[in-house]
Design an enzyme around this catalytic site. Structure first.
Site, PDB file in Angstrom:
ATOM      1  CG  ASN A  48     -29.818  18.490 -54.931  1.00  0.00           C
ATOM      2  OD1 ASN A  48     -29.864  17.368 -54.429  1.00  0.00           O
ATOM      3  ND2 ASN A  48     -30.163  18.721 -56.189  1.00  0.00           N
ATOM      4  CG  HIS A 134     -24.844  15.264 -63.667  1.00  0.00           C
ATOM      5  ND1 HIS A 134     -25.127  16.194 -64.625  1.00  0.00           N
ATOM      6  CD2 HIS A 134     -25.854  15.320 -62.768  1.00  0.00           C
ATOM      7  CE1 HIS A 134     -26.263  16.803 -64.318  1.00  0.00           C
ATOM      8  NE2 HIS A 134     -26.717  16.295 -63.188  1.00  0.00           N
ATOM      9  CD  GLU A 178     -21.298  12.698 -60.670  1.00  0.00           C
ATOM     10  OE1 GLU A 178     -21.961  12.634 -59.617  1.00  0.00           O
ATOM     11  OE2 GLU A 178     -21.797  12.602 -61.797  1.00  0.00           O
ATOM     12  CB  SER A 182     -25.824  13.337 -58.537  1.00  0.00           C
ATOM     13  OG  SER A 182     -25.977  12.588 -59.727  1.00  0.00           O
ATOM     14  CG  ASP A 207     -19.857  17.268 -61.211  1.00  0.00           C
ATOM     15  OD1 ASP A 207     -20.161  17.906 -60.181  1.00  0.00           O
ATOM     16  OD2 ASP A 207     -20.590  17.214 -62.222  1.00  0.00           O
ATOM     17  CG  HIS A 210     -24.462  16.074 -55.233  1.00  0.00           C
ATOM     18  ND1 HIS A 210     -25.725  16.499 -54.923  1.00  0.00           N
ATOM     19  CD2 HIS A 210     -24.466  15.853 -56.573  1.00  0.00           C
ATOM     20  CE1 HIS A 210     -26.473  16.510 -56.014  1.00  0.00           C
ATOM     21  NE2 HIS A 210     -25.728  16.118 -57.028  1.00  0.00           N
ATOM     22  CE  LYS A 230     -27.167  19.756 -57.717  1.00  0.00           C
ATOM     23  NZ  LYS A 230     -26.463  19.095 -58.816  1.00  0.00           N
TER      24      LYS A 230
HETATM   25  C1  LIG Z   1     -26.640  19.244 -60.277  1.00  0.00           C
HETATM   26  C2  LIG Z   1     -25.427  18.690 -60.915  1.00  0.00           C
HETATM   27  C3  LIG Z   1     -24.782  19.375 -61.937  1.00  0.00           C
HETATM   28  C4  LIG Z   1     -25.369  20.588 -62.589  1.00  0.00           C
HETATM   29  O1  LIG Z   1     -25.292  21.710 -61.803  1.00  0.00           O
HETATM   30  P1  LIG Z   1     -26.329  22.903 -62.087  1.00  0.00           P
HETATM   31  O2  LIG Z   1     -25.658  24.082 -61.499  1.00  0.00           O
HETATM   32  O3  LIG Z   1     -27.594  22.515 -61.420  1.00  0.00           O
HETATM   33  O4  LIG Z   1     -26.467  23.003 -63.573  1.00  0.00           O
HETATM   34  C5  LIG Z   1     -23.589  18.870 -62.397  1.00  0.00           C
HETATM   35  N1  LIG Z   1     -23.070  17.734 -61.919  1.00  0.00           N
HETATM   36  C6  LIG Z   1     -23.680  17.043 -60.938  1.00  0.00           C
HETATM   37  C7  LIG Z   1     -23.046  15.799 -60.436  1.00  0.00           C
HETATM   38  C8  LIG Z   1     -24.884  17.486 -60.420  1.00  0.00           C
HETATM   39  O5  LIG Z   1     -25.507  16.772 -59.500  1.00  0.00           O
END
Ligand SMILES: *Cc1c(COP(=O)(O)O)cnc(C)c1O
Length: 371
Positions: A48, A134, A178, A182, A207, A210, A230
């Site tokens: 990522n 997620h 989101e 993801s 969220d 990404h 990411k």
């Molecule tokens: C990766 C991810 C997270 C978690 O983030 P980390 O910093 O890796 O704990 C939360 N939400 C989504 C949609 C993700 O893809």
């Protein structure tokens, strides 16, 4: 054997039957989207690190310098002695990037959602969550004790229906979705969601794990959370919101209060990466451009983000395709239930600015041959 080991062995056997057991593979990620595994160099389409910033010389130097000057660990919770100045500088920069009054950095994105949601809603309240949200959004929702309703993925009329039917019975309502999903790579219809939220006095948390730095277009929600791990190539999570909300989190988000602060080096790396994201906007266009090149070559719907799912169906078939690609020098990890719904196992291809056009074309060719 003890009953404990009996239990673990039986559970593992069950996972094996469904091709759902997960195993760790030692991986050494290098510059330029390469990953070394089992003594072989693979082109990775499973990171990522969308802009390749985790190996950028300026980002590495910032982390090294911060560790040398300030030590490796924060030493305590941020409310005790773990609140290094570099975290505050990073928060100001994240807030400015998102156009919010304030921001708060958490230990990870997972920890952020686990703390934010229960700090805002409780047992008398309602949470509406996109069915493909997620795992950590669901975890935060569960911890809150609120009534949790899943709405069909990106289905705004279903969301509106559920709000009309249930909103009046609850004190507060929170929508969780989101910006870029993801495991599917599609985007939420945020304008429409925010309109409906406004009609029902519901709050919206997006969220943006990404999206930051690669898919920035579109409107902002009052609660924008994300990760430093990411596109920003580091580790940690954040929430961007109003001053009042951020101040409340500082007192109430348990995953902020009762955990050690982020190491200064992680914050310094994220800060250097954010500098590059803002100074070099052309870098951000490349992952999406490469994703569209791949979807065109594969005859798939045009990519909306750097994430392209290759649907396979059964978990065992996804593992087999992943193994066949690995034999040809490509690392494309299979995504299986419960990460995705049963029967929708897939390969998840993540494009990065570090990939070349030739690498993307070679992957497309291999997938066409193997499917
Ligand atoms: C990766 C991810 C997270 C978690 O983030 P980390 O910093 O890796 O704990 C939360 N939400 C989504 C949609 C993700 O893809």
């Amino acid at each position: 054997m003890s009953s404990l080991d009996d239990f673990a062995s039986a559970e593992l056997a069950r996972l094996d039957t469904g091709a759902l057991r997960r195993r760790l593979a030692t991986t050494d990620r290098g510059e330029g989207a390469f990953a070394d595994r089992n003594g072989r160099r693979l082109v990775s389409f499973s990171c990522n690190d969308y802009l390749g910033l985790s190996h950028h010389p300026r980002v590495i130097a910032a982390a090294q310098e911060a560790a040398a000057r300030h030590g490796t660990g924060a030493g305590a919770s941020r409310l005790v002695t773990g609140n290094h100045q570099v975290l505050e500088v990073l928060e100001a920069r994240l807030a400015a990037h998102k156009g919010t009054e304030a921001a708060l950095v958490f230990g990870s994105g997972y920890l952020a959602n686990l703390g934010i949601v229960p700090a805002l809603v409780g047992p008398r309240d309602l949470i509406l969550i996109d069915a493909l949200g997620h795992s950590c959004l669901f975890a935060g929702a569960r911890v809150s004790g609120s009534e949790v309703v899943r709405f069909r993925h990106n289905d705004v009329s279903h969301l509106a229906e559920e709000l009309s039917a249930r909103r009046a019975k609850h004190k507060r309502a929170l929508i969780l979705t989101e910006r870029v999903f993801s495991m599917d790579g599609d985007r939420a219809p945020l304008d429409a969601i925010l309109d409906i939220a406004g009609l029902h006095d519901a709050w919206t948390l997006v969220d943006d794990a990404h999206g930051l730095g690669v898919v920035e277009a579109g409107c902002r929600a009052p609660l924008e959370m994300g990760t430093l791990s990411k596109t920003l190539g580091s580790y940690g999570g954040y929430l961007c919101a109003s001053r009042a909300v951020i101040d409340l989190m500082t007192s109430r988000a348990r995953s902020f209060v009762y955990t050690t602060g982020l190491p200064p080096a992680s914050a310094a790396a994220a800060l250097a990466a954010l500098d590059i994201v803002e100074a070099e906007p052309e870098r951000a266009d490349r992952p999406l451009m490469l994703a569209r090149r791949l979807t065109e070559r594969l005859g798939l719907p045009k990519a909306e983000s750097p994430i392209v799912p290759i649907h396979v169906g059964e978990a065992s078939a996804a593992l087999a395709l992943s193994a066949a690609l690995e034999a040809r020098g490509f690392l494309v990890v299979a995504i299986r239930p419960p990460t995705v719904p049963a029967g929708t196992a897939r390969l998840r291809v993540a494009l990065s600015a570090a990939h070349s056009e030739a690498q993307v074309d070679a992957l497309a060719e291999a997938i066409v041959e193997l499917r």
